[in-house]
Design a protein around this motif. Structure first.
Motif, PDB file in Angstrom:
ATOM      1  N   GLY A  49     -14.158  -4.533 -20.450  1.00 34.94           N
ATOM      2  CA  GLY A  49     -13.688  -3.268 -21.011  1.00 34.94           C
ATOM      3  C   GLY A  49     -12.557  -2.654 -20.223  1.00 34.94           C
ATOM      4  O   GLY A  49     -11.965  -1.659 -20.632  1.00 34.94           O
ATOM      5  N   GLY A  86     -12.357   0.269  -6.845  1.00 30.68           N
ATOM      6  CA  GLY A  86     -11.619   0.864  -7.964  1.00 30.68           C
ATOM      7  C   GLY A  86     -11.597   2.367  -7.765  1.00 30.68           C
ATOM      8  O   GLY A  86     -12.524   2.914  -7.141  1.00 30.68           O
ATOM      9  N   SER A 140     -14.087  -4.949  -9.697  1.00 33.58           N
ATOM     10  CA  SER A 140     -13.215  -3.788  -9.782  1.00 33.58           C
ATOM     11  C   SER A 140     -13.441  -3.042 -11.097  1.00 33.58           C
ATOM     12  O   SER A 140     -13.615  -3.669 -12.143  1.00 33.58           O
ATOM     13  CB  SER A 140     -11.755  -4.278  -9.718  1.00 33.58           C
ATOM     14  OG  SER A 140     -10.865  -3.196  -9.682  1.00 33.58           O
ATOM     15  N   MET A 199       2.026   4.122  -7.796  1.00 35.25           N
ATOM     16  CA  MET A 199       1.156   4.135  -8.979  1.00 35.25           C
ATOM     17  C   MET A 199       0.205   5.322  -8.937  1.00 35.25           C
ATOM     18  O   MET A 199      -0.113   5.907  -9.973  1.00 35.25           O
ATOM     19  CB  MET A 199       0.349   2.829  -9.077  1.00 35.25           C
ATOM     20  CG  MET A 199       1.133   1.613  -9.494  1.00 35.25           C
ATOM     21  SD  MET A 199       2.226   1.829 -10.913  1.00 35.25           S
ATOM     22  CE  MET A 199       1.087   1.853 -12.253  1.00 35.25           C
ATOM     23  N   GLU A 206       0.818  -1.222   0.000  1.00 35.92           N
ATOM     24  CA  GLU A 206       0.000   0.000   0.000  1.00 35.92           C
ATOM     25  C   GLU A 206       0.852   1.272   0.000  1.00 35.92           C
ATOM     26  O   GLU A 206       0.641   2.156  -0.823  1.00 35.92           O
ATOM     27  CB  GLU A 206      -0.959   0.009   1.203  1.00 35.92           C
ATOM     28  CG  GLU A 206      -2.034  -1.085   1.156  1.00 35.92           C
ATOM     29  CD  GLU A 206      -3.194  -0.788   0.185  1.00 35.92           C
ATOM     30  OE1 GLU A 206      -3.094   0.142  -0.631  1.00 35.92           O
ATOM     31  OE2 GLU A 206      -4.194  -1.539   0.246  1.00 35.92           O
ATOM     32  N   ALA A 209      -7.413  -2.132  -0.308  1.00 38.02           N
ATOM     33  CA  ALA A 209      -7.460  -3.592  -0.114  1.00 38.02           C
ATOM     34  C   ALA A 209      -7.675  -3.975   1.350  1.00 38.02           C
ATOM     35  O   ALA A 209      -8.388  -4.941   1.650  1.00 38.02           O
ATOM     36  CB  ALA A 209      -6.185  -4.214  -0.638  1.00 38.02           C
ATOM     37  N   LEU A 218     -12.182   2.639 -14.657  1.00 38.02           N
ATOM     38  CA  LEU A 218     -12.558   3.646 -15.659  1.00 38.02           C
ATOM     39  C   LEU A 218     -14.001   4.068 -15.431  1.00 38.02           C
ATOM     40  O   LEU A 218     -14.856   3.214 -15.132  1.00 38.02           O
ATOM     41  CB  LEU A 218     -12.420   3.064 -17.075  1.00 38.02           C
ATOM     42  CG  LEU A 218     -11.023   2.604 -17.507  1.00 38.02           C
ATOM     43  CD1 LEU A 218     -11.094   1.833 -18.824  1.00 38.02           C
ATOM     44  CD2 LEU A 218     -10.083   3.794 -17.650  1.00 38.02           C
ATOM     45  N   THR A 219     -14.262   5.356 -15.581  1.00 37.97           N
ATOM     46  CA  THR A 219     -15.648   5.807 -15.428  1.00 37.97           C
ATOM     47  C   THR A 219     -16.535   5.146 -16.493  1.00 37.97           C
ATOM     48  O   THR A 219     -17.717   4.919 -16.268  1.00 37.97           O
ATOM     49  CB  THR A 219     -15.729   7.349 -15.543  1.00 37.97           C
ATOM     50  OG1 THR A 219     -14.915   7.758 -16.638  1.00 37.97           O
ATOM     51  CG2 THR A 219     -15.237   8.023 -14.293  1.00 37.97           C
ATOM     52  N   LEU A 233      -8.891  -3.065 -18.227  1.00 36.59           N
ATOM     53  CA  LEU A 233      -7.690  -3.910 -18.150  1.00 36.59           C
ATOM     54  C   LEU A 233      -6.880  -3.634 -16.889  1.00 36.59           C
ATOM     55  O   LEU A 233      -5.785  -4.150 -16.712  1.00 36.59           O
ATOM     56  CB  LEU A 233      -6.810  -3.664 -19.385  1.00 36.59           C
ATOM     57  CG  LEU A 233      -7.494  -3.917 -20.731  1.00 36.59           C
ATOM     58  CD1 LEU A 233      -6.566  -3.549 -21.885  1.00 36.59           C
ATOM     59  CD2 LEU A 233      -7.917  -5.383 -20.845  1.00 36.59           C
ATOM     60  N   HIS A 234      -7.408  -2.784 -16.008  1.00 38.98           N
ATOM     61  CA  HIS A 234      -6.666  -2.448 -14.781  1.00 38.98           C
ATOM     62  C   HIS A 234      -6.861  -3.575 -13.757  1.00 38.98           C
ATOM     63  O   HIS A 234      -7.978  -3.799 -13.305  1.00 38.98           O
ATOM     64  CB  HIS A 234      -7.190  -1.134 -14.190  1.00 38.98           C
ATOM     65  CG  HIS A 234      -6.969   0.045 -15.083  1.00 38.98           C
ATOM     66  ND1 HIS A 234      -7.837   0.376 -16.092  1.00 38.98           N
ATOM     67  CD2 HIS A 234      -5.966   0.961 -15.127  1.00 38.98           C
ATOM     68  CE1 HIS A 234      -7.389   1.460 -16.712  1.00 38.98           C
ATOM     69  NE2 HIS A 234      -6.259   1.840 -16.148  1.00 38.98           N
ATOM     70  N   ASP A 235      -5.751  -4.228 -13.405  1.00 38.78           N
ATOM     71  CA  ASP A 235      -5.932  -5.337 -12.462  1.00 38.78           C
ATOM     72  C   ASP A 235      -5.004  -5.296 -11.248  1.00 38.78           C
ATOM     73  O   ASP A 235      -5.057  -6.183 -10.402  1.00 38.78           O
ATOM     74  CB  ASP A 235      -5.784  -6.695 -13.179  1.00 38.78           C
ATOM     75  CG  ASP A 235      -4.396  -6.912 -13.768  1.00 38.78           C
ATOM     76  OD1 ASP A 235      -3.563  -5.988 -13.710  1.00 38.78           O
ATOM     77  OD2 ASP A 235      -4.157  -8.020 -14.287  1.00 38.78           O
ATOM     78  N   LEU A 236      -4.153  -4.272 -11.158  1.00 40.76           N
ATOM     79  CA  LEU A 236      -3.182  -4.275 -10.058  1.00 40.76           C
ATOM     80  C   LEU A 236      -3.891  -4.179  -8.702  1.00 40.76           C
ATOM     81  O   LEU A 236      -3.563  -4.909  -7.762  1.00 40.76           O
ATOM     82  CB  LEU A 236      -2.190  -3.111 -10.209  1.00 40.76           C
ATOM     83  CG  LEU A 236      -1.411  -3.053 -11.529  1.00 40.76           C
ATOM     84  CD1 LEU A 236      -0.491  -1.843 -11.559  1.00 40.76           C
ATOM     85  CD2 LEU A 236      -0.592  -4.318 -11.722  1.00 40.76           C
ATOM     86  N   GLY A 237      -4.874  -3.295  -8.624  1.00 41.41           N
ATOM     87  CA  GLY A 237      -5.604  -3.119  -7.358  1.00 41.41           C
ATOM     88  C   GLY A 237      -6.407  -4.356  -6.995  1.00 41.41           C
ATOM     89  O   GLY A 237      -6.392  -4.808  -5.847  1.00 41.41           O
ATOM     90  N   PRO A 245     -12.391   1.506  -0.211  1.00 42.76           N
ATOM     91  CA  PRO A 245     -11.446   2.323  -0.980  1.00 42.76           C
ATOM     92  C   PRO A 245     -10.072   1.684  -1.169  1.00 42.76           C
ATOM     93  O   PRO A 245      -9.300   2.131  -2.000  1.00 42.76           O
ATOM     94  CB  PRO A 245     -11.316   3.590  -0.128  1.00 42.76           C
ATOM     95  CG  PRO A 245     -11.621   3.148   1.262  1.00 42.76           C
ATOM     96  CD  PRO A 245     -12.592   2.021   1.150  1.00 42.76           C
ATOM     97  N   TRP A 255       0.704  11.488 -14.880  1.00 46.35           N
ATOM     98  CA  TRP A 255       0.170  11.172 -16.217  1.00 46.35           C
ATOM     99  C   TRP A 255      -0.943  12.154 -16.557  1.00 46.35           C
ATOM    100  O   TRP A 255      -1.002  12.727 -17.645  1.00 46.35           O
ATOM    101  CB  TRP A 255      -0.329   9.724 -16.192  1.00 46.35           C
ATOM    102  CG  TRP A 255      -0.840   9.189 -17.485  1.00 46.35           C
ATOM    103  CD1 TRP A 255      -0.638   9.684 -18.734  1.00 46.35           C
ATOM    104  CD2 TRP A 255      -1.645   8.008 -17.646  1.00 46.35           C
ATOM    105  NE1 TRP A 255      -1.256   8.889 -19.669  1.00 46.35           N
ATOM    106  CE2 TRP A 255      -1.877   7.861 -19.030  1.00 46.35           C
ATOM    107  CE3 TRP A 255      -2.172   7.065 -16.771  1.00 46.35           C
ATOM    108  CZ2 TRP A 255      -2.634   6.814 -19.548  1.00 46.35           C
ATOM    109  CZ3 TRP A 255      -2.914   6.018 -17.288  1.00 46.35           C
ATOM    110  CH2 TRP A 255      -3.146   5.900 -18.664  1.00 46.35           C
TER     111      TRP A 255
END
Ligand code: B12
Length: 213
Positions: free
Chosen positions: A101, A181, A149, A46, A39, A201, A152-153, A103-107, A199, A53
């Protein structure tokens, strides 16, 4: 220890893979809590990269490389996380997925790793998972909880669709749905009829334990 965590964040932010792996090993050897490494080290970095970014100080290729380093470092931390488990809940099943849709999987992966530490039998369906597959898994695996999870909005509505599809399949009385997410909120969870939102893990694990209680 705080200095090493700062070094880890810096290594992720500069996409220094060897440095990040080395600092992760040093943190583990010096007894830092695996949760803090995940964490306060990896996840924090990130988030910072996301901020950079957004304001044009970092670019997509850097985020792609950093995400890969993140995943390699968390692979090192996961065994230590499991060893550090304190209370084991009886083996309740948790199905996890990043919605279609997305692809974010780290969280999501961190949520799964932490849930295992309290004894959840975690079935991770992966990322970009269609609603039908979530419903099939709920029917076949009979989890107590499904965790969805979305980062993306534009993919958050898939969480809503999944809750509705579980309802239509008659599975809602047996399965609780939790959502998370970065863009997800408690208000959204309430709006779509989910059983809970967390919010991060650590609080996702607490929420899951609360819901099976
Ligand atoms: C890394 C990243 C990527 C990586 C993902 C790699 C991977 N394997 O996951 C890559 C480079 C692939 C990527 C791609 C894209 N991304 Co991106 N990404 C990020 C970034 C920088 C970090 C996300 C992350 O991993 N955070 C670290 C983890 C640990 O945190 P987390 O995911 O939030 O998870 C924690 C909690 O949310 C919670 N949690 C998570 N899941 C769950 C589930 C449950 C059930 C519960 C209870 C809790 C929970 O616990 C976790 C651990 O504490 C974010 C910025 C941000 N602020 O989030 C942008 C961000 C999410 N991405 C964004 C965008 C726009 C994109 C792209 C569209 C870019 C593009 N033009 O191609 C694509 C979309 C691809 C797709 N279809 O999904 C935007 C989204 C904007 C929006 N409003 O929707 C963000 C916010 C960046 C920005 N500021 O603009 N991205």
């Amino acid at each position: 220890m705080d200095e090493l965590l700062a070094d880890l964040r810096q290594a992720i932010l500069t996409q220094d893979e060897n440095g990040a792996l080395e600092v992760t090993r040093s943190l583990l050897e010096s007894g830092e809590s695996p949760r803090a490494i995940l964490e306060s080290g990896l996840a924090e970095a990130m988030l910072e990269l996301g901020r950079r970014w957004k304001c044009g100080e970092a670019f997509l290729p850097e985020v792609v490389v950093a995400a890969d380093i993140f995943a390699r470092c968390s692979e090192l931390v996961e065994p230590a996380l499991l060893e550090s488990q304190e209370a084991r809940a009886p083996s309740f099943r948790l199905v996890l997925a990043t919605v279609q849709g997305d692809l974010h999987d780290l969280g999501k992966n961190i949520v799964g790793a932490m849930a295992k530490t309290v004894g959840f039998d975690v079935h991770d369906l992966g990322k970009n998972v269609p609603v039908d597959q979530i419903v099939d898994a709920a029917r076949e695996l009979k989890p107590c909880i499904v965790g969805l999870s979305a980062l993306l909005t534009t993919t958050m509505p898939q969480q809503k669709n999944a809750v509705a599809a579980l309802e239509d399949a008659g599975l809602r009385p047996e399965v609780k749905v939790i959502v998370g997410g970065a863009p997800v909120t408690q208000e959204w969870a309430d709006e779509i009829g989910a059983d809970g939102y967390a919010p991060d893990a650590a609080s996702a694990t607490e929420l899951a334990l609360f819901l099976i209680d």
